[in-house]
Design a protein around this motif. Sequence first.
Motif, PDB file in Angstrom:
ATOM      1  N   GLY A  24       0.823  -1.211   0.000  1.00  0.00           N
ATOM      2  CA  GLY A  24       0.000   0.000   0.000  1.00  0.00           C
ATOM      3  C   GLY A  24       0.852   1.254   0.000  1.00  0.00           C
ATOM      4  O   GLY A  24       2.001   1.243   0.464  1.00  0.00           O
ATOM      5  N   ASP A  25       0.238   2.332  -0.493  1.00  0.00           N
ATOM      6  CA  ASP A  25       0.974   3.602  -0.408  1.00  0.00           C
ATOM      7  C   ASP A  25       0.951   4.123   1.028  1.00  0.00           C
ATOM      8  O   ASP A  25       1.533   5.176   1.330  1.00  0.00           O
ATOM      9  N   SER A  26       0.320   3.361   1.953  1.00  0.00           N
ATOM     10  CA  SER A  26       0.456   3.638   3.381  1.00  0.00           C
ATOM     11  C   SER A  26       1.914   3.487   3.811  1.00  0.00           C
ATOM     12  O   SER A  26       2.290   3.893   4.908  1.00  0.00           O
ATOM     13  N   ASP A  39      -0.194  -0.469  -4.876  1.00  0.00           N
ATOM     14  CA  ASP A  39      -0.857   0.816  -5.106  1.00  0.00           C
ATOM     15  C   ASP A  39      -0.096   1.634  -6.149  1.00  0.00           C
ATOM     16  O   ASP A  39       1.130   1.784  -6.050  1.00  0.00           O
ATOM     17  N   LYS A  82      -3.516  -1.368  -7.783  1.00  0.00           N
ATOM     18  CA  LYS A  82      -4.729  -0.784  -7.204  1.00  0.00           C
ATOM     19  C   LYS A  82      -4.704   0.722  -7.439  1.00  0.00           C
ATOM     20  O   LYS A  82      -3.647   1.346  -7.366  1.00  0.00           O
TER      21      LYS A  82
HETATM   22  O1  KIV Z   1      -2.292   1.998   1.314  1.00  0.00           O
HETATM   23  C1  KIV Z   1      -2.950   1.186   1.994  1.00  0.00           C
HETATM   24  O2  KIV Z   1      -2.451   0.574   2.950  1.00  0.00           O
HETATM   25  C2  KIV Z   1      -4.339   0.988   1.621  1.00  0.00           C
HETATM   26  C3  KIV Z   1      -5.191   0.195   2.581  1.00  0.00           C
HETATM   27  C4  KIV Z   1      -5.500   0.986   3.771  1.00  0.00           C
HETATM   28  C5  KIV Z   1      -6.396  -0.350   1.931  1.00  0.00           C
HETATM   29  O3  KIV Z   1      -4.784   1.436   0.622  1.00  0.00           O
END
Ligand code: KIV
Length: 272
Positions: free
Chosen positions: A51-53, A91, A121
Amino acid sequence: MSTQFSQIKRVTTHQLQEMKNSGVKISMLTAYDYSMAKLIDEAGVDTILVGDSASNVMAGNETTLPITLDHMIYHAKSVIKAVKRALVIVDIPFGSYQGNSSEALRSAIRIMKESGAHAVKMEGGVEIKESVERILSAGVPVMGHLGLTPQSIYKFGTYTVRAKDQEEADKLLRDAVALEEYGCFGIVLEKIPSQLTRKVSESIHIPTIGIGAGPHADGQVLVMHDMLGINKEFNPRFLRRYADLETVITEAVSNYIKDIKSKNFPNDEESY
Ligand code: KIV
Protein backbone atom coordinates in the motif's frame (compact mmCIF):
# COMPACT_ATOMS: atom_id res chain seq x y z
CA MET A 1 -8.67 -20.80 6.62
CA SER A 2 -10.97 -23.05 4.57
CA THR A 3 -9.08 -26.22 3.57
CA GLN A 4 -10.50 -25.82 0.06
CA PHE A 5 -8.40 -22.66 -0.37
CA SER A 6 -5.52 -23.34 2.03
CA GLN A 7 -4.11 -25.86 -0.47
CA ILE A 8 -3.71 -23.20 -3.16
CA LYS A 9 -0.10 -22.93 -4.34
CA ARG A 10 -0.43 -19.41 -5.69
CA VAL A 11 -3.49 -17.21 -5.08
CA THR A 12 -4.88 -15.59 -8.24
CA THR A 13 -7.61 -13.05 -8.90
CA HIS A 14 -9.69 -15.97 -10.17
CA GLN A 15 -9.41 -17.69 -6.76
CA LEU A 16 -10.45 -14.50 -4.95
CA GLN A 17 -13.59 -14.55 -7.09
CA GLU A 18 -14.16 -18.21 -6.18
CA MET A 19 -13.79 -17.35 -2.49
CA LYS A 20 -16.53 -14.73 -2.83
CA ASN A 21 -18.72 -17.14 -4.79
CA SER A 22 -18.39 -19.79 -2.10
CA GLY A 23 -18.75 -17.40 0.84
CA VAL A 24 -15.15 -17.77 2.08
CA LYS A 25 -13.82 -14.43 3.43
CA ILE A 26 -10.62 -13.08 1.89
CA SER A 27 -7.69 -12.00 4.11
CA MET A 28 -5.44 -9.12 3.09
CA LEU A 29 -2.61 -7.35 4.93
CA THR A 30 -0.17 -4.67 3.89
CA ALA A 31 3.58 -5.30 3.66
CA TYR A 32 6.44 -3.18 2.42
CA ASP A 33 9.60 -5.24 3.01
CA TYR A 34 11.06 -8.72 2.50
CA SER A 35 11.16 -9.96 6.12
CA MET A 36 7.59 -9.07 7.09
CA ALA A 37 6.19 -10.19 3.73
CA LYS A 38 7.85 -13.60 4.25
CA LEU A 39 6.23 -13.96 7.70
CA ILE A 40 2.72 -13.03 6.63
CA ASP A 41 2.88 -15.11 3.45
CA GLU A 42 4.00 -18.15 5.44
CA ALA A 43 1.15 -17.50 7.90
CA GLY A 44 -1.22 -17.93 4.96
CA VAL A 45 -2.65 -14.49 4.15
CA ASP A 46 -4.48 -14.59 0.80
CA THR A 47 -3.36 -11.26 -0.59
CA ILE A 48 -0.65 -8.75 0.28
CA LEU A 49 -1.13 -5.09 -0.48
CA VAL A 50 2.00 -3.04 -1.02
CA GLY A 51 0.00 0.00 0.00
CA ASP A 52 0.97 3.60 -0.41
CA SER A 53 0.46 3.64 3.38
CA ALA A 54 4.21 2.93 3.17
CA SER A 55 4.38 6.71 2.96
CA ASN A 56 3.04 6.89 6.54
CA VAL A 57 4.38 3.81 8.28
CA MET A 58 7.73 3.40 6.52
CA ALA A 59 8.67 6.96 5.60
CA GLY A 60 6.93 8.87 8.43
CA ASN A 61 4.93 11.19 6.18
CA GLU A 62 1.63 12.61 7.36
CA THR A 63 -0.20 11.57 4.16
CA THR A 64 0.21 9.11 1.28
CA LEU A 65 0.80 11.92 -1.21
CA PRO A 66 4.62 12.20 -1.11
CA ILE A 67 5.45 8.58 -1.97
CA THR A 68 6.78 8.16 -5.52
CA LEU A 69 6.47 5.44 -8.15
CA ASP A 70 10.17 4.58 -7.63
CA HIS A 71 9.56 4.15 -3.87
CA MET A 72 6.55 1.90 -4.50
CA ILE A 73 8.55 -0.24 -6.92
CA TYR A 74 11.37 -0.54 -4.35
CA HIS A 75 8.91 -1.79 -1.68
CA ALA A 76 7.07 -4.08 -4.12
CA LYS A 77 10.33 -5.67 -5.32
CA SER A 78 11.32 -6.49 -1.72
CA VAL A 79 7.89 -8.00 -0.98
CA ILE A 80 7.77 -10.06 -4.18
CA LYS A 81 11.11 -11.71 -3.40
CA ALA A 82 9.60 -13.14 -0.19
CA VAL A 83 6.15 -14.21 -1.34
CA LYS A 84 5.37 -17.71 -2.55
CA ARG A 85 1.56 -17.98 -2.12
CA ALA A 86 -0.24 -14.65 -1.73
CA LEU A 87 -1.48 -12.46 -4.56
CA VAL A 88 0.59 -9.23 -4.40
CA ILE A 89 -1.23 -6.01 -5.30
CA VAL A 90 0.60 -2.67 -5.51
CA ASP A 91 -0.86 0.82 -5.11
CA ILE A 92 -0.19 3.19 -7.99
CA PRO A 93 0.84 6.29 -6.05
CA PHE A 94 -0.59 9.81 -6.17
CA GLY A 95 0.51 11.73 -9.24
CA SER A 96 1.24 8.63 -11.33
CA TYR A 97 -2.18 8.11 -12.92
CA GLN A 98 -4.77 10.77 -12.06
CA GLY A 99 -6.19 12.48 -15.14
CA ASN A 100 -3.87 10.81 -17.63
CA SER A 101 -4.52 7.27 -18.83
CA SER A 102 -1.24 7.06 -20.80
CA GLU A 103 0.68 7.84 -17.64
CA ALA A 104 -1.50 5.37 -15.70
CA LEU A 105 -0.60 2.64 -18.18
CA ARG A 106 3.11 3.55 -18.05
CA SER A 107 3.05 3.46 -14.22
CA ALA A 108 1.25 0.11 -14.10
CA ILE A 109 3.67 -1.41 -16.60
CA ARG A 110 6.69 -0.13 -14.63
CA ILE A 111 5.27 -1.67 -11.42
CA MET A 112 4.63 -5.03 -13.09
CA LYS A 113 7.90 -5.14 -15.07
CA GLU A 114 10.29 -3.85 -12.41
CA SER A 115 8.79 -5.43 -9.27
CA GLY A 116 7.18 -8.64 -10.54
CA ALA A 117 3.88 -7.79 -8.77
CA HIS A 118 0.63 -9.48 -9.76
CA ALA A 119 -1.86 -6.57 -9.87
CA VAL A 120 -2.26 -2.85 -9.22
CA LYS A 121 -4.73 -0.78 -7.20
CA MET A 122 -6.03 2.70 -7.93
CA GLU A 123 -8.31 5.07 -6.01
CA GLY A 124 -11.44 6.49 -7.65
CA GLY A 125 -14.64 5.61 -9.51
CA VAL A 126 -15.99 6.70 -12.89
CA GLU A 127 -13.22 9.29 -13.23
CA ILE A 128 -10.58 6.56 -13.65
CA LYS A 129 -12.52 4.64 -16.35
CA GLU A 130 -10.04 5.28 -19.16
CA SER A 131 -7.04 4.39 -16.99
CA VAL A 132 -8.60 1.14 -15.73
CA GLU A 133 -9.53 0.08 -19.27
CA ARG A 134 -6.11 0.92 -20.69
CA ILE A 135 -4.25 -0.92 -17.94
CA LEU A 136 -6.53 -3.93 -18.35
CA SER A 137 -5.93 -3.90 -22.10
CA ALA A 138 -2.24 -4.50 -21.30
CA GLY A 139 -3.22 -7.60 -19.31
CA VAL A 140 -2.67 -6.09 -15.86
CA PRO A 141 -5.38 -6.86 -13.24
CA VAL A 142 -6.77 -3.76 -11.52
CA MET A 143 -8.32 -3.36 -8.08
CA GLY A 144 -10.43 -0.27 -7.27
CA HIS A 145 -10.60 1.68 -4.01
CA LEU A 146 -13.69 3.67 -2.92
CA GLY A 147 -14.94 5.46 0.20
CA LEU A 148 -12.16 7.16 2.13
CA THR A 149 -9.48 7.50 -0.53
CA PRO A 150 -6.39 8.87 1.26
CA GLN A 151 -4.85 10.29 -1.93
CA SER A 152 -7.76 12.80 -1.93
CA ILE A 153 -7.43 13.73 1.73
CA TYR A 154 -7.07 17.44 1.01
CA LYS A 155 -10.36 17.37 -0.93
CA PHE A 156 -12.18 15.65 1.98
CA GLY A 157 -10.40 17.63 4.71
CA THR A 158 -10.76 14.83 7.31
CA TYR A 159 -10.32 11.07 7.78
CA THR A 160 -13.91 10.61 9.06
CA VAL A 161 -16.38 8.00 7.77
CA ARG A 162 -17.42 8.60 4.14
CA ALA A 163 -20.76 8.16 2.34
CA LYS A 164 -22.97 8.66 5.39
CA ASP A 165 -25.42 10.77 3.41
CA GLN A 166 -27.64 9.31 0.70
CA GLU A 167 -26.13 11.29 -2.16
CA GLU A 168 -22.57 10.14 -1.48
CA ALA A 169 -23.75 6.57 -0.78
CA ASP A 170 -25.60 6.48 -4.14
CA LYS A 171 -22.50 7.77 -5.94
CA LEU A 172 -20.31 5.15 -4.24
CA LEU A 173 -22.67 2.38 -5.33
CA ARG A 174 -22.69 3.72 -8.90
CA ASP A 175 -18.87 3.86 -8.85
CA ALA A 176 -18.63 0.27 -7.59
CA VAL A 177 -20.96 -0.98 -10.35
CA ALA A 178 -18.94 1.00 -12.90
CA LEU A 179 -15.57 -0.38 -11.69
CA GLU A 180 -16.94 -3.90 -12.05
CA GLU A 181 -18.17 -3.05 -15.56
CA TYR A 182 -14.73 -1.67 -16.56
CA GLY A 183 -13.20 -5.00 -15.52
CA CYS A 184 -11.73 -4.51 -12.00
CA PHE A 185 -11.23 -7.82 -10.16
CA GLY A 186 -12.07 -6.37 -6.75
CA ILE A 187 -12.68 -3.16 -4.81
CA VAL A 188 -11.33 -1.91 -1.46
CA LEU A 189 -14.05 -0.12 0.54
CA GLU A 190 -12.52 2.16 3.16
CA LYS A 191 -14.31 3.67 6.16
CA ILE A 192 -17.93 3.57 5.04
CA PRO A 193 -21.09 2.51 6.94
CA SER A 194 -21.54 -1.21 7.38
CA GLN A 195 -24.96 -1.28 5.65
CA LEU A 196 -23.55 0.45 2.57
CA THR A 197 -20.79 -2.18 2.42
CA ARG A 198 -23.50 -4.85 2.53
CA LYS A 199 -25.43 -3.17 -0.29
CA VAL A 200 -22.34 -2.76 -2.49
CA SER A 201 -21.11 -6.31 -1.81
CA GLU A 202 -24.53 -7.73 -2.70
CA SER A 203 -24.90 -5.53 -5.80
CA ILE A 204 -21.65 -6.45 -7.53
CA HIS A 205 -20.19 -9.84 -8.39
CA ILE A 206 -16.49 -9.06 -7.78
CA PRO A 207 -15.07 -9.23 -4.21
CA THR A 208 -15.06 -6.24 -1.89
CA ILE A 209 -12.30 -5.88 0.72
CA GLY A 210 -13.20 -3.68 3.68
CA ILE A 211 -11.18 -1.54 6.07
CA GLY A 212 -13.36 0.23 8.61
CA ALA A 213 -16.31 -0.91 6.49
CA GLY A 214 -17.91 -3.51 8.79
CA PRO A 215 -18.37 -7.27 8.51
CA HIS A 216 -20.27 -7.47 5.22
CA ALA A 217 -17.32 -7.04 2.86
CA ASP A 218 -16.09 -10.19 1.12
CA GLY A 219 -12.70 -9.74 2.80
CA GLN A 220 -10.82 -7.54 5.25
CA VAL A 221 -7.57 -5.59 5.11
CA LEU A 222 -5.56 -3.87 7.84
CA VAL A 223 -2.26 -2.03 7.77
CA MET A 224 0.20 -4.53 9.25
CA HIS A 225 1.95 -2.06 11.56
CA ASP A 226 -1.42 -1.06 13.06
CA MET A 227 -2.71 -4.61 13.69
CA LEU A 228 0.62 -5.67 15.19
CA GLY A 229 0.55 -2.72 17.61
CA ILE A 230 3.80 -1.20 16.33
CA ASN A 231 2.14 2.16 15.87
CA LYS A 232 -0.05 2.71 18.94
CA GLU A 233 -0.68 6.40 18.26
CA PHE A 234 -3.22 5.39 15.59
CA ASN A 235 -6.42 4.34 17.36
CA PRO A 236 -9.43 4.23 15.04
CA ARG A 237 -12.51 2.29 16.16
CA PHE A 238 -12.17 -0.24 13.33
CA LEU A 239 -8.66 -1.33 14.31
CA ARG A 240 -8.29 -4.65 16.14
CA ARG A 241 -4.78 -5.13 17.57
CA TYR A 242 -3.49 -8.70 17.42
CA ALA A 243 -0.17 -7.99 19.16
CA ASP A 244 1.61 -5.33 21.20
CA LEU A 245 4.90 -5.19 19.33
CA GLU A 246 5.58 -1.67 20.56
CA THR A 247 5.98 -3.05 24.11
CA VAL A 248 7.81 -6.19 22.93
CA ILE A 249 10.31 -4.20 20.85
CA THR A 250 10.82 -1.44 23.44
CA GLU A 251 11.47 -4.00 26.20
CA ALA A 252 13.85 -6.02 24.02
CA VAL A 253 15.83 -2.92 23.04
CA SER A 254 15.96 -1.66 26.67
CA ASN A 255 17.27 -5.06 27.82
CA TYR A 256 19.88 -5.04 25.04
CA ILE A 257 21.09 -1.57 26.06
CA LYS A 258 21.14 -2.61 29.74
CA ASP A 259 23.20 -5.72 28.95
CA ILE A 260 25.76 -3.69 26.97
CA LYS A 261 26.10 -1.03 29.66
CA SER A 262 26.46 -3.66 32.40
CA LYS A 263 29.08 -5.54 30.32
CA ASN A 264 26.78 -8.60 30.35
CA PHE A 265 26.69 -8.81 26.54
CA PRO A 266 28.46 -10.47 24.84
CA ASN A 267 29.46 -13.28 27.22
CA ASP A 268 32.09 -15.97 26.58
CA GLU A 269 29.69 -18.25 24.66
CA GLU A 270 28.79 -15.36 22.39
CA SER A 271 32.44 -14.60 21.62
CA TYR A 272 35.03 -16.24 19.31
O1 KIV B 1 -2.29 2.00 1.31
C1 KIV B 1 -2.95 1.19 1.99
O2 KIV B 1 -2.45 0.57 2.95
C2 KIV B 1 -4.34 0.99 1.62
C3 KIV B 1 -5.19 0.20 2.58
C4 KIV B 1 -5.50 0.99 3.77
C5 KIV B 1 -6.40 -0.35 1.93
O3 KIV B 1 -4.78 1.44 0.62
